[in-house]
Design a protein around this motif. Structure first.
Motif, short mmCIF file in Angstrom:
data_model
loop_
_atom_site.label_atom_id
_atom_site.label_comp_id
_atom_site.label_asym_id
_atom_site.label_seq_id
_atom_site.Cartn_x
_atom_site.Cartn_y
_atom_site.Cartn_z
N SER A 28 0.82 -1.22 0.00
CA SER A 28 0.00 0.00 0.00
C SER A 28 0.85 1.27 0.00
N ARG A 29 2.10 1.18 0.48
CA ARG A 29 2.99 2.35 0.50
C ARG A 29 3.79 2.53 -0.79
N GLN A 30 3.72 1.55 -1.69
CA GLN A 30 4.50 1.60 -2.93
C GLN A 30 3.70 2.27 -4.04
N HIS A 31 4.42 2.89 -4.95
CA HIS A 31 3.78 3.56 -6.08
C HIS A 31 4.50 3.21 -7.37
N GLY A 32 3.77 3.24 -8.45
CA GLY A 32 4.34 2.98 -9.76
C GLY A 32 3.46 2.03 -10.55
N SER A 33 3.58 2.12 -11.84
CA SER A 33 2.69 1.35 -12.72
C SER A 33 2.88 -0.16 -12.60
N MET A 34 4.08 -0.61 -12.24
CA MET A 34 4.30 -2.05 -12.13
C MET A 34 3.70 -2.64 -10.85
N ILE A 35 3.72 -1.90 -9.76
CA ILE A 35 3.23 -2.45 -8.50
C ILE A 35 1.74 -2.19 -8.27
N GLU A 36 1.17 -1.21 -8.94
CA GLU A 36 -0.25 -0.89 -8.72
C GLU A 36 -1.16 -2.12 -8.85
N PRO A 37 -0.97 -3.00 -9.86
CA PRO A 37 -1.85 -4.17 -9.96
C PRO A 37 -1.78 -5.09 -8.75
N LEU A 38 -0.65 -5.12 -8.04
CA LEU A 38 -0.50 -5.99 -6.87
C LEU A 38 -1.38 -5.55 -5.71
N LYS A 39 -1.90 -4.33 -5.77
CA LYS A 39 -2.78 -3.85 -4.71
C LYS A 39 -4.12 -4.59 -4.73
N TRP A 91 5.20 -11.72 -10.62
CA TRP A 91 3.79 -11.60 -10.96
C TRP A 91 3.61 -11.54 -12.47
N PRO A 92 2.38 -11.77 -12.97
CA PRO A 92 2.14 -11.85 -14.42
C PRO A 92 2.56 -10.61 -15.21
N ASN A 93 2.59 -9.45 -14.57
CA ASN A 93 2.99 -8.23 -15.30
C ASN A 93 4.51 -8.06 -15.35
N GLY A 94 5.25 -9.03 -14.81
CA GLY A 94 6.70 -8.97 -14.83
C GLY A 94 7.32 -8.39 -13.56
N TYR A 95 6.49 -7.88 -12.65
CA TYR A 95 7.02 -7.33 -11.40
C TYR A 95 7.62 -8.46 -10.58
N ASP A 96 8.81 -8.23 -10.04
CA ASP A 96 9.41 -9.19 -9.12
C ASP A 96 10.03 -8.44 -7.95
N ILE A 97 10.32 -9.18 -6.90
CA ILE A 97 10.90 -8.58 -5.71
C ILE A 97 12.27 -9.21 -5.47
N ASP A 98 13.23 -8.36 -5.22
CA ASP A 98 14.60 -8.77 -4.95
C ASP A 98 14.65 -9.90 -3.92
N PRO A 99 15.31 -11.01 -4.24
CA PRO A 99 15.34 -12.12 -3.30
C PRO A 99 16.03 -11.79 -1.97
N PHE A 100 17.01 -10.87 -1.97
CA PHE A 100 17.63 -10.47 -0.71
C PHE A 100 16.60 -9.78 0.19
N SER A 101 15.71 -8.98 -0.40
CA SER A 101 14.67 -8.32 0.39
C SER A 101 13.72 -9.34 0.99
N ILE A 102 13.29 -10.30 0.20
CA ILE A 102 12.37 -11.33 0.69
C ILE A 102 13.01 -12.08 1.86
N ARG A 103 14.28 -12.45 1.71
CA ARG A 103 14.97 -13.19 2.78
C ARG A 103 15.09 -12.32 4.03
N HIS A 104 15.44 -11.06 3.85
CA HIS A 104 15.56 -10.15 4.99
C HIS A 104 14.22 -10.03 5.72
N TRP A 105 13.14 -9.85 4.97
CA TRP A 105 11.81 -9.75 5.57
C TRP A 105 11.46 -11.04 6.31
N ALA A 106 11.82 -12.17 5.73
CA ALA A 106 11.52 -13.47 6.36
C ALA A 106 12.25 -13.60 7.70
#
Length: 92
Positions: free
Chosen positions: A44-55, A72-87
């Motif tokens: 919800s805090r992110q902005h931009g045309s690639m992430i808007e559909p994920l809302k 995601w189907p629109n090609g948006y991906d999240i850095d694996p280091f970020s995912i691991r850090h969040w985990a």
């Protein structure tokens, strides 16, 4: 001066993902670490045309794994280091 210990890139790759609710994912990493990520507030805090559909919870639920990366189907991906850090440390 202290140094930050980073996980190896291999351990950051996701091997399994399951949607557990609106903007919630259970992820399993290649080293068997399992975590649940509550991503709604972050998205919800992110902005931009690639992430808007994920809302949209329905679009968010269409996540897949491409070469160990959440994508995601629109090609948006999240850095694996970020995912691991969040985990390991939460998404704050």
């Amino acid at each position: 001066m202290s140094t930050l210990a980073l996980p190896s890139l291999k351990n950051c790759f996701v091997s399994q993902v399951r949607v557990t609710g609106d903007h919630r994912l259970a992820v399993k990493f290649q080293d068997a670490l399992i975590a649940e990520l509550h991503m709604g507030e972050w998205i919800s805090r992110q902005h931009g045309s690639m992430i808007e559909p994920l809302k949209s919870p329905a679009f968010f639920a269409d996540v897949s794994i491409q070469r160990g990366v959440l994508t995601w189907p629109n090609g948006y991906d999240i850095d694996p280091f970020s995912i691991r850090h969040w985990a390991e440390h939460g998404m704050d």
